[in-house]
Design a protein around this motif. Structure first.
Motif, PDB file in Angstrom:
ATOM      1  N   ASP A   8      85.114  36.850  54.103  1.00  0.00           N
ATOM      2  CA  ASP A   8      83.855  37.311  54.615  1.00  0.00           C
ATOM      3  C   ASP A   8      83.470  36.632  55.817  1.00  0.00           C
ATOM      4  O   ASP A   8      82.451  37.037  56.501  1.00  0.00           O
ATOM      5  CB  ASP A   8      82.891  36.908  53.650  1.00  0.00           C
ATOM      6  CG  ASP A   8      82.788  35.676  53.095  1.00  0.00           C
ATOM      7  OD1 ASP A   8      83.869  34.894  53.188  1.00  0.00           O
ATOM      8  OD2 ASP A   8      81.745  34.943  53.204  1.00  0.00           O
ATOM      9  N   ASP A   9      84.316  35.644  56.410  1.00  0.00           N
ATOM     10  CA  ASP A   9      84.190  34.753  57.488  1.00  0.00           C
ATOM     11  C   ASP A   9      84.797  35.370  58.849  1.00  0.00           C
ATOM     12  O   ASP A   9      86.315  35.302  58.637  1.00  0.00           O
ATOM     13  CB  ASP A   9      84.602  33.493  57.407  1.00  0.00           C
ATOM     14  CG  ASP A   9      84.579  32.422  58.678  1.00  0.00           C
ATOM     15  OD1 ASP A   9      83.819  32.984  59.541  1.00  0.00           O
ATOM     16  OD2 ASP A   9      85.082  31.566  58.481  1.00  0.00           O
ATOM     17  N   PHE A  32      89.521  42.986  56.147  1.00  0.00           N
ATOM     18  CA  PHE A  32      88.324  43.289  55.406  1.00  0.00           C
ATOM     19  C   PHE A  32      87.448  42.128  55.248  1.00  0.00           C
ATOM     20  O   PHE A  32      87.831  41.177  54.785  1.00  0.00           O
ATOM     21  CB  PHE A  32      88.793  43.835  53.741  1.00  0.00           C
ATOM     22  CG  PHE A  32      89.759  45.034  53.843  1.00  0.00           C
ATOM     23  CD1 PHE A  32      89.172  46.295  53.960  1.00  0.00           C
ATOM     24  CD2 PHE A  32      91.256  44.641  53.879  1.00  0.00           C
ATOM     25  CE1 PHE A  32      90.134  47.393  53.810  1.00  0.00           C
ATOM     26  CE2 PHE A  32      92.033  45.779  53.792  1.00  0.00           C
ATOM     27  CZ  PHE A  32      91.600  47.169  53.844  1.00  0.00           C
ATOM     28  N   ALA A  33      86.244  42.567  55.397  1.00  0.00           N
ATOM     29  CA  ALA A  33      85.091  41.471  55.617  1.00  0.00           C
ATOM     30  C   ALA A  33      84.381  41.309  53.896  1.00  0.00           C
ATOM     31  O   ALA A  33      83.631  40.304  54.039  1.00  0.00           O
ATOM     32  CB  ALA A  33      84.034  41.769  56.254  1.00  0.00           C
ATOM     33  N   THR A  34      84.910  42.231  53.121  1.00  0.00           N
ATOM     34  CA  THR A  34      84.466  42.141  51.810  1.00  0.00           C
ATOM     35  C   THR A  34      85.509  42.431  50.853  1.00  0.00           C
ATOM     36  O   THR A  34      86.220  43.309  51.034  1.00  0.00           O
ATOM     37  CB  THR A  34      83.239  43.045  51.592  1.00  0.00           C
ATOM     38  OG1 THR A  34      83.590  44.362  51.619  1.00  0.00           O
ATOM     39  CG2 THR A  34      82.051  42.986  52.389  1.00  0.00           C
ATOM     40  N   ALA A  35      85.600  41.855  49.702  1.00  0.00           N
ATOM     41  CA  ALA A  35      86.409  42.183  48.745  1.00  0.00           C
ATOM     42  C   ALA A  35      86.164  43.695  48.077  1.00  0.00           C
ATOM     43  O   ALA A  35      87.269  44.539  47.768  1.00  0.00           O
ATOM     44  CB  ALA A  35      86.169  41.306  47.366  1.00  0.00           C
ATOM     45  N   GLU A  36      84.819  44.187  48.058  1.00  0.00           N
ATOM     46  CA  GLU A  36      84.596  45.551  47.715  1.00  0.00           C
ATOM     47  C   GLU A  36      85.441  46.547  48.483  1.00  0.00           C
ATOM     48  O   GLU A  36      85.817  47.698  48.004  1.00  0.00           O
ATOM     49  CB  GLU A  36      83.084  45.776  47.480  1.00  0.00           C
ATOM     50  CG  GLU A  36      82.195  45.026  46.609  1.00  0.00           C
ATOM     51  CD  GLU A  36      81.938  43.927  47.342  1.00  0.00           C
ATOM     52  OE1 GLU A  36      82.362  43.184  48.548  1.00  0.00           O
ATOM     53  OE2 GLU A  36      80.899  43.011  46.961  1.00  0.00           O
ATOM     54  N   LEU A  56      93.797  36.333  50.310  1.00  0.00           N
ATOM     55  CA  LEU A  56      92.652  36.709  49.663  1.00  0.00           C
ATOM     56  C   LEU A  56      91.651  35.536  49.442  1.00  0.00           C
ATOM     57  O   LEU A  56      92.265  34.449  49.004  1.00  0.00           O
ATOM     58  CB  LEU A  56      92.772  37.142  48.170  1.00  0.00           C
ATOM     59  CG  LEU A  56      91.495  37.381  47.320  1.00  0.00           C
ATOM     60  CD1 LEU A  56      90.678  38.278  47.756  1.00  0.00           C
ATOM     61  CD2 LEU A  56      91.984  37.448  45.844  1.00  0.00           C
ATOM     62  N   ASP A  57      90.572  35.461  50.230  1.00  0.00           N
ATOM     63  CA  ASP A  57      89.534  34.150  50.075  1.00  0.00           C
ATOM     64  C   ASP A  57      88.801  34.260  48.888  1.00  0.00           C
ATOM     65  O   ASP A  57      88.879  35.389  48.037  1.00  0.00           O
ATOM     66  CB  ASP A  57      88.517  34.509  51.206  1.00  0.00           C
ATOM     67  CG  ASP A  57      87.483  33.252  51.303  1.00  0.00           C
ATOM     68  OD1 ASP A  57      88.147  32.059  50.930  1.00  0.00           O
ATOM     69  OD2 ASP A  57      86.435  33.395  51.638  1.00  0.00           O
ATOM     70  N   LEU A  58      88.654  33.196  48.312  1.00  0.00           N
ATOM     71  CA  LEU A  58      87.883  33.079  46.924  1.00  0.00           C
ATOM     72  C   LEU A  58      86.520  33.276  47.070  1.00  0.00           C
ATOM     73  O   LEU A  58      85.663  33.597  46.317  1.00  0.00           O
ATOM     74  CB  LEU A  58      88.521  31.824  46.378  1.00  0.00           C
ATOM     75  CG  LEU A  58      89.797  31.414  45.739  1.00  0.00           C
ATOM     76  CD1 LEU A  58      89.937  30.394  45.129  1.00  0.00           C
ATOM     77  CD2 LEU A  58      89.932  32.760  44.630  1.00  0.00           C
ATOM     78  N   ASN A  59      85.936  32.451  47.918  1.00  0.00           N
ATOM     79  CA  ASN A  59      84.379  32.207  48.083  1.00  0.00           C
ATOM     80  C   ASN A  59      83.544  33.105  48.801  1.00  0.00           C
ATOM     81  O   ASN A  59      83.800  32.982  50.207  1.00  0.00           O
ATOM     82  CB  ASN A  59      83.926  30.818  48.504  1.00  0.00           C
ATOM     83  CG  ASN A  59      84.579  29.706  47.555  1.00  0.00           C
ATOM     84  OD1 ASN A  59      84.425  30.079  46.097  1.00  0.00           O
ATOM     85  ND2 ASN A  59      85.125  28.808  48.063  1.00  0.00           N
ATOM     86  N   MET A  60      83.360  34.349  48.332  1.00  0.00           N
ATOM     87  CA  MET A  60      82.652  35.583  48.937  1.00  0.00           C
ATOM     88  C   MET A  60      81.492  35.746  48.384  1.00  0.00           C
ATOM     89  O   MET A  60      81.536  35.762  47.146  1.00  0.00           O
ATOM     90  CB  MET A  60      83.437  36.609  49.278  1.00  0.00           C
ATOM     91  CG  MET A  60      84.887  36.230  50.212  1.00  0.00           C
ATOM     92  SD  MET A  60      86.208  37.813  50.502  1.00  0.00           S
ATOM     93  CE  MET A  60      86.667  37.940  48.804  1.00  0.00           C
ATOM     94  N   MET A  63      81.139  40.163  45.680  1.00  0.00           N
ATOM     95  CA  MET A  63      82.555  40.160  44.757  1.00  0.00           C
ATOM     96  C   MET A  63      83.200  38.852  45.223  1.00  0.00           C
ATOM     97  O   MET A  63      83.904  39.112  46.231  1.00  0.00           O
ATOM     98  CB  MET A  63      83.299  41.469  44.800  1.00  0.00           C
ATOM     99  CG  MET A  63      84.646  41.579  44.222  1.00  0.00           C
ATOM    100  SD  MET A  63      85.403  42.938  44.271  1.00  0.00           S
ATOM    101  CE  MET A  63      84.663  44.024  42.868  1.00  0.00           C
ATOM    102  N   ASN A  64      83.541  38.029  44.528  1.00  0.00           N
ATOM    103  CA  ASN A  64      84.503  36.921  45.233  1.00  0.00           C
ATOM    104  C   ASN A  64      85.826  37.235  44.610  1.00  0.00           C
ATOM    105  O   ASN A  64      86.412  38.110  44.316  1.00  0.00           O
ATOM    106  CB  ASN A  64      84.073  35.419  44.559  1.00  0.00           C
ATOM    107  CG  ASN A  64      84.266  35.539  42.881  1.00  0.00           C
ATOM    108  OD1 ASN A  64      85.004  35.927  42.391  1.00  0.00           O
ATOM    109  ND2 ASN A  64      83.133  34.934  42.192  1.00  0.00           N
ATOM    110  N   GLY A  65      86.772  36.378  45.377  1.00  0.00           N
ATOM    111  CA  GLY A  65      88.188  36.513  45.032  1.00  0.00           C
ATOM    112  C   GLY A  65      88.564  36.704  43.475  1.00  0.00           C
ATOM    113  O   GLY A  65      89.556  37.836  43.316  1.00  0.00           O
TER     114      GLY A  65
END
Length: 134
Positions: A8-9, A32-36, A56-60, A63-65
């Motif tokens: 998301d960053d 991708f800026a979002t996991a969704e 994959l980032d975890l903290n979003m 929907m987080n990682g």
């Protein structure tokens, strides 16, 4: 080798893509800026287009990682052996390392920021998917 970057960053996305390019990755990289958004794109392109690597980032938000990984469970058979997921995180929590083992698609954890060593680790683990540049 198609690579997904999910974070998301926007600065992290930019830097990760730059490091991959610097290390010789010439194949498509989809940020991708979002996991969704990533989940929707992935699910709508299976089984014909499978990313070789997902960072994959975890903290979003939303929907987080971890939730993304849970949402991938129905697609595990289509992804197994074809897609290697690396958690790209700034967290040093041992609980994250332990929890990652619950997901067969997770090949490893790379600490942010992505650097040459991280890219080399991906190449080592998924050698035929990520050949070293000549």
């Amino acid at each position: 080798m198609l690579t997904y970057l999910i974070d998301d960053d926007p600065i992290s996305l930019f830097l990760a893509e730059q490091v991959l390019r610097q290390e010789g990755v010439t194949s498509p990289i989809r940020p991708f800026a979002t996991a969704e958004e990533a989940l929707h794109f992935l699910s709508s392109h299976l089984p014909t287009e499978v990313p070789a690597v997902i960072l994959l980032d975890l903290n979003m938000p939303v929907m987080n990682g971890w939730e993304f990984l849970e949402a991938l469970r129905p697609y595990a058979a289509a992804l197994a052996g074809r897609c290697h997921i690396y958690i790209l995180t700034s967290s040093l929590a041992l609980a994250d390392t332990s929890r990652a083992k619950d997901f067969a698609l997770v090949s490893g954890i790379i600490h942010k920021p992505l650097n040459e060593d991280g890219v080399q680790g991906i190449r080592h683990a998924a050698g035929q998917l990520c050949p070293s540049p000549e």
